[in-house]
Design an enzyme around this catalytic site. Structure first.
Site, PDB file in Angstrom:
ATOM      1  N   ASN A 190      -5.159 -11.213   3.960  1.00 53.39           N
ATOM      2  CA  ASN A 190      -6.569 -11.565   3.945  1.00 53.39           C
ATOM      3  C   ASN A 190      -7.001 -12.069   2.569  1.00 53.39           C
ATOM      4  OD1 ASN A 190      -9.306 -11.806   4.326  1.00 53.39           O
ATOM      5  ND2 ASN A 190      -9.551  -9.854   5.349  1.00 53.39           N
ATOM      6  N   ASP A 191      -7.252 -11.137   1.668  1.00 52.77           N
ATOM      7  CA  ASP A 191      -7.792 -11.526   0.360  1.00 52.77           C
ATOM      8  C   ASP A 191      -6.916 -12.539  -0.370  1.00 52.77           C
ATOM      9  OD1 ASP A 191      -9.922  -9.787   0.706  1.00 52.77           O
ATOM     10  OD2 ASP A 191      -8.820  -8.097  -0.140  1.00 52.77           O
ATOM     11  N   VAL A 192      -5.597 -12.440  -0.201  1.00 58.77           N
ATOM     12  CA  VAL A 192      -4.697 -13.332  -0.941  1.00 58.77           C
ATOM     13  C   VAL A 192      -4.730 -14.766  -0.425  1.00 58.77           C
ATOM     14  CG1 VAL A 192      -3.146 -11.471  -1.620  1.00 58.77           C
ATOM     15  CG2 VAL A 192      -2.692 -12.752   0.476  1.00 58.77           C
TER      16      VAL A 192
END
Lengths: 472, 104
Positions: free
Chosen positions: A398-400
């Site tokens: 997700n965040d990456v």
């Protein structure tokens, strides 16, 4: 029994210790390539055997029954643990090993102090100071690692746990530890054992308090840092015991932990002190601009559509995240890749440095699923390829992949290096919902026009896609 | 060994450590960590030395636990590293080879 007894600190013993640490260095050096790493590990293990046997042959060894008992218990636990552990659980296992390693050092430091006092001689500063250092760092590592283990194992919440004024408490603890260390060192003719035990206890509390507020997403940094700490504590014990093998081996471990800590921090674009003292990843701060609860428009597709997009692509990049490991979907994803490769599609895997729960974790999980290591691409290697990639499949990450890290200077993750999947022609995100990741922020990727969301469990979705491709 | 000799060894080991370990690729960082866990098990030597001079109940206990902790690190660390590295060194095309056998 054995007649050839070595003199502690004598030339023969030291020479054997030099052989031991040379084998460690050669072993790690062989670990720079997947094909030689297994042999390297055996070489390092042989070095350890030399070190242990040398020590057992030293003059003054005794209490053989207890030695056999300790060796037996430790070996049994080590064997069982290493056979039973799942690859998804490697971070927990390394955290525990960091912990017992630190604990052993703290115990050794304590008994050195007791022994020194009981002899009643002046405690030379050049062994007292390393003993104090080893005790502190060993105790911090032991307790910090136990908390890290408990968080990874979900025994305690992974969200940051912090009391108000925590920074002040930590600072006071650290100050108290320094003051007591100085008192012990000044009074080196007869150091107080009570004060030393107090030192161990304060360090234990500090270890707990430093790790408790750290969120789940920062665990790769914490584990690496504790790894570095245990290494340093072993080196300090080596100074105290005048043992060259401990100094070199501990320093190697310390260097390794330090390098990994810095790499992980760089991969998150945060400083180590920021990670340790800021409790990131708590309440959603709504930084991505979507925190209003209003749903932003997105495209949702099913497994069949995804299969068609993938099957008619020339090049596909799979971007796995920890969610893939949680769903145990690595084998199913490998099946998708196999089906695609049968059709002549090039499939690579883009691994973000913090894709797992510890450095290199995702690579191990994929290797377990028989993905050849040549297909595992690092972030710097794959990002330039992204514009030429037909479909990027994001599974459990997700965040990456959040383009806000590059485009939105106000985002909490601004500046964090990402896998630039939004540069690919099309993106498929396999995810249960639009919920935010560990950073607690909305992912702008989900709302890009070329992104399709496949809402499903990663393992089920991958199995469905593989089946659909097979039917095409 | 004099303190300065030990510091010399320490500083040189820092440089060697950084030099060697910075060449380990990201792919192998997890096995690297479990291997360094195993190497850290060298602290077991300290536990053995403690048991050598131990002469009361507490020291027996401390020494035995330290030896057990070190042995966990050594045995568990090297074994799990071996297991992981086995996954990396698998033959890339097991399917092809079994097909070949079937055909022959």
């Amino acid at each position: 029994m054995v007649e050839a007894v070595l003199k502690p600190g004598g030339d023969a013993a030291t020479a054997l210790y030099i052989v031991a640490f040379s084998l460690f260095i050669i072993g790690i050096k062989q670990g720079t390539h997947p094909t030689t790493a297994k042999r390297g590990n055996l070489i390092a293990a042989a070095g350890m055997a030399v070190a242990v046997v040398t020590t057992l042959l030293l003059d003054g060894m005794g209490n053989w029954g207890l030695i056999v008992l300790g060796l037996g218990i430790g070996t049994a636990i080590g064997v069982i643990a290493s056979i039973r552990v799942q690859m998804t659980e490697m971070p927990q296992m390394v955290a525990l090993y960091n912990g017992v390693g630190g604990g052993a050092v703290a115990l050794i430091a304590w008994s050195e102090i007791r022994h020194g006092i009981s002899i009643g001689e002046d405690f030379p500063l050049d062994s007292l100071i390393p003993v104090i250092f080893a005790g502190i760092v060993g105790s911090v590592s032991f307790w910090g690692s136990n908390i890290a283990f408990a968080k990874l194992q979900d025994l305690i919440p992974t969200r940051p746990i912090a009391a108000p004024g925590q920074q002040v408490i930590n600072a006071v603890l650290l100050l108290a530890i320094i003051v007591i260390s100085v008192i012990l060192a000044v009074d080196h003719e007869s150091p107080s054992q009570g004060l030393f035990i107090l030192l161990l206890v304060l360090a234990a509390i500090l270890g707990n308090l430093v790790v408790l507020p750290i969120g789940g997403a920062d665990m790769p940094v914490v584990i690496s840092l504790l790894n570095a700490f245990t290494g340093l504590s072993a080196a300090a014990a080596g100074f105290a015991l005048d043992n060259v093998a401990l100094i070199v081996a501990g320093t190697l471990v310390g260097s390794s932990g330090t390098i990994l800590t810095l790499e992980m921090a760089t991969a998150m674009n945060r400083s180590v002190s920021n990670i340790l003292f800021s409790g990131f990843g708590g309440a959603p701060s709504g930084g991505g601009g979507g925190g209003t609860g209003e749903e932003r428009p997105h495209v949702s597709i099913g497994a069949q559509d995804a299969a068609i997009k993938l099957a008619y692509a020339d090049s596909v990049v799979i971007v796995p995240g920890y969610g893939l490991a949680v769903a145990q979907a690595q084998h199913a994803i490998k099946e998708v890749a196999d089906e695609l490769e049968k059709r002549g599609v090039t499939v690579n895997y883009a691994i973000h440095p913090v894709a797992g729960r510890m450095p290199g974790h995702m690579n191990v999980l994929l290797a377990e699923a028989d993905v050849p290591y040549e297909n595992l691409k690092e972030m710097e290697e794959i990002n330039p390829e992204m514009p030429r990639t037909d479909v990027a499949v994001v599974v459990g990450a997700n965040d990456v992949t959040n383009p806000a890290a590059k485009n939105d200077p106000d985002s909490p993750i601004a500046g964090m290096p990402i896998i630039e999947v939004n540069e690919a022609q099309q993106v498929i995100v396999i995810k249960r919902s639009l919920s935010p990741g560990f950073a607690g922020i909305d992912n702008d990727l989900f709302y890009e026009p070329n992104t399709s969301m496949l809402f499903a469990d990663a393992k089920q979705a991958a199995a469905d896609i593989a089946a659909e491709i097979g039917n095409l | 060994m004099s303190l300065m000799t030990e510091i010399t060894i320490f500083v040189l080991a820092v440089f060697v450590g950084f030099e060697v370990i910075s060449k380990v690729p990201t792919t192998l960082h997890t096995p690297l960590m479990s291997q360094t866990n195993a190497i850290h098990g060298i602290v077991m030597l300290g536990g053995l030395i403690v048991l050598g001079f131990a002469d009361d109940g507490l020291e027996y206990a401390i020494g035995t636990i330290a030896v057990a902790f070190g042995a966990i690190n050594i045995v568990g660390g090297f074994m799990v590293t071996d297991r992981m590295l086995g996954m990396f060194s698998k033959k890339p095309k097991p399917k092809a080879s079994s097909d070949g056998k079937g055909g022959a």
